[in-house]
Enzyme design. Structure first.
Site, mmCIF file in Angstrom:
data_model
loop_
_atom_site.group_PDB
_atom_site.id
_atom_site.type_symbol
_atom_site.label_atom_id
_atom_site.label_comp_id
_atom_site.label_asym_id
_atom_site.label_seq_id
_atom_site.Cartn_x
_atom_site.Cartn_y
_atom_site.Cartn_z
ATOM 1 C CE1 TYR A 59 95.551 32.582 -53.987
ATOM 2 C CE2 TYR A 59 96.281 33.684 -51.974
ATOM 3 C CZ TYR A 59 96.318 32.697 -53.006
ATOM 4 O OH TYR A 59 97.353 31.821 -52.956
ATOM 5 C CD GLN A 165 99.798 29.483 -45.552
ATOM 6 O OE1 GLN A 165 98.668 29.568 -45.800
ATOM 7 N NE2 GLN A 165 100.485 29.028 -46.529
ATOM 8 C CE LYS A 167 96.655 31.969 -45.133
ATOM 9 N NZ LYS A 167 97.530 31.784 -46.712
ATOM 10 C CG ASP A 196 100.929 32.685 -47.211
ATOM 11 O OD1 ASP A 196 100.220 31.855 -47.907
ATOM 12 O OD2 ASP A 196 101.233 33.773 -47.722
ATOM 13 C CD GLU A 221 103.339 30.209 -49.269
ATOM 14 O OE1 GLU A 221 103.616 29.080 -48.727
ATOM 15 O OE2 GLU A 221 102.015 30.274 -49.341
ATOM 16 C CG ASP A 244 100.765 31.250 -52.865
ATOM 17 O OD1 ASP A 244 100.369 30.895 -51.782
ATOM 18 O OD2 ASP A 244 100.568 31.020 -54.145
ATOM 19 C CE LYS A 268 97.612 28.652 -53.015
ATOM 20 N NZ LYS A 268 99.050 28.600 -52.620
ATOM 21 C CD1 TRP A 323 95.852 24.452 -46.870
ATOM 22 C CD2 TRP A 323 94.767 24.674 -48.292
ATOM 23 N NE1 TRP A 323 94.777 24.917 -46.201
ATOM 24 C CE2 TRP A 323 94.001 25.314 -47.322
ATOM 25 C CE3 TRP A 323 94.042 24.771 -49.671
ATOM 26 C CZ2 TRP A 323 92.733 25.679 -47.551
ATOM 27 C CZ3 TRP A 323 92.800 25.465 -49.868
ATOM 28 C CH2 TRP A 323 92.211 25.879 -48.759
HETATM 29 C C1 0XW Z 1 96.618 28.412 -47.757
HETATM 30 N N1 0XW Z 1 96.417 28.481 -49.201
HETATM 31 C C2 0XW Z 1 96.907 27.249 -49.805
HETATM 32 C C3 0XW Z 1 94.835 28.448 -49.053
HETATM 33 C C4 0XW Z 1 94.398 29.653 -49.417
HETATM 34 O O1 0XW Z 1 93.793 29.666 -50.423
HETATM 35 C C5 0XW Z 1 95.453 30.617 -49.419
HETATM 36 C C6 0XW Z 1 96.523 29.433 -49.702
HETATM 37 C C7 0XW Z 1 98.158 30.259 -49.576
HETATM 38 O O2 0XW Z 1 98.970 29.648 -49.224
HETATM 39 O O3 0XW Z 1 98.062 31.452 -49.629
HETATM 40 MG MG MG Z 2 100.340 31.043 -49.993
#
Ligand code: 0XW
Ligand code: MG
Length: 370
Positions: A59, A165, A167, A196, A221, A244, A268, A323
């Site tokens: 990641y 969100q 993916k 994202d 994102e 991010d 993060k 999150w």
């Molecule tokens: C959705 N999240 C906050 C949790 C996963 O770790 C990935 C991350 C993101 O935003 O990429």
């Molecule tokens: Mg992200």
């Protein structure tokens, strides 16, 4: 200054198994995550807990074995130091090991837990005070078919989430576009959507995704991998661009704002180094009126509590939510104090420090230093 000392540091490993389907992003599909817990013991009888849990090894530049190795490199140098002087302890970590912010974050978090317990204040109060007693969360919908993404979106809207969100990435762009269009058929007007791609799109794909969905209101994102790629697409997309993974520290955050690249951030906490660094990021985003989320790559009850405390000090108007992995984890490790999402919102813990007391008997002990 109260003179207490670090007497022991214990490092633990624990598997956070995912319930139901694997968690799937453009770059990985995971069924379980390997988390690292740090316990710092002091001679005052107070102990503090920290955690770091990379979302697997791809990641971002972080992995579970690396976290434990980095912690073992630093821990011996911290014995005897006063944890209340967290700046000095973090400086010692810098002298002991270059980089590895994600591992240093676990120590930083444990120090703040000790400080809160020492002065009988919850972390959010140490950081200036919670601006509200609960914070909005958001749910991340894995890579899936248009029908499944739409089904989950309806389910999460009904559960009270205001932000979702979706993916994308790691497959034919036409599939992503089909998912997005299907999702918007069922999305309620007030719901904020973030797409994202977790770094997986080329610049051409990111521009095509945005241009072909210019009629839909969402945030993009981290569509591409590098900061340089994001600067290249900025003028050619018609959606707000959030950073991010490439927002690795306060210098990238401030540069991306001053260069007009970032419209906001999916942050993060452990990536930037923990509570101390994340507080600076929040201050810079407040100063520039840039929205941000307070998340982490993954983690259990400790990380969930840290993100919630930090999310509570963000100006509500700039909060993109908090999150936490709780909805995906089969078993919390502090079932008594676990941070929970209710109707899309998370109550801010009120106990001293983080407000979490993990049962270390659930963990695999790896190393101790004294
Ligand atoms: C959705 N999240 C906050 C949790 C996963 O770790 C990935 C991350 C993101 O935003 O990429
Ligand atoms: Mg992200």
């Amino acid at each position: 200054m109260k003179n207490i000392k670090i007497t022991e540091i214990h490092i633990y490993q624990h598997d956070l198994d995912i319930k139901g389907k694997p968690y799937k992003t453009s770059l990985s599909e995971v069924n379980s995550l390997d988390t690292t817990i740090v316990k710092i013991v002091t001679d005052s009888g107070i102990s503090g807990f920290g955690e770091v849990c990379p979302l697997g090894p791809v990641y971002q530049e972080a992995h579970a074995l690396g976290a434990r190795a980095a912690l073992a490199e630093m821990a011996p140098h911290l014995i005897g130091m006063n944890p209340l002087q967290y700046g000095k302890v973090l400086a010692k970590c810098e002298q002991a090991l270059m980089g590895h912010n994600y591992a240093k974050a676990a120590i930083d978090i444990a120090l703040w837990d000790i400080i809160g317990k020492q002065f009988n204040l919850p972390l959010c109060e140490l950081l200036g005070g919670a601006k509200r007693d609960k914070v909005p969360s958001y749910y991340a919908i894995s890579i899936d078919s248009p029908e499944e993404v739409a089904r989950l979106l309806v389910e999460k809207q009904k559960q009270g989430y205001q932000k979702l969100q979706i993916k994308v990435g790691g497959r034919d762009l036409a599939e992503d576009i089909a998912v997005v269009r299907k999702a918007f058929e069922v999305k309620e007007p007030a719901i904020e959507i973030v797409l994202d791609a977790n770094r997986a799109l080329t610049t051409a794909e990111a521009i095509r995704l945005s241009q072909s969905c210019r009629d839909l209101d969402f945030i993009l994102e981290q569509p591409c991998d590098s900061y340089e790629e994001l600067t290249k697409i900025k003028a050619n997309i018609c959606h707000p661009l959030y950073l991010d993974e490439c927002a690795t520290d306060i210098t990238v955050v401030s540069r991306s704002i001053s260069e007009g690249v970032a419209d906001g951030f999916g942050m993060k906490v452990t990536r930037v180094g923990g509570v101390s660094a994340m507080r600076c990021v929040i201050d810079v985003c407040h100063a520039h009126q840039k929205p941000l989320s307070c998340d982490d790559s993954w983690g259990g009850d400790i990380i969930a509590a840290v993100c919630t405390h930090l999310g509570s000090i963000v100006e509500p108007r700039l909060s993109r939510g908090v999150w936490i992995a709780a909805p995906y984890i089969s078993q919390p490790y502090d079932s008594e104090n676990t941070v929970q999402i209710n109707d899309g919102w998370i109550d801010v813990p009120s106990a001293p420090g983080l407000g979490v007391s993990p049962d270390t008997h659930l963990f695999n002990h790896t190393q101790s230093f004294s």
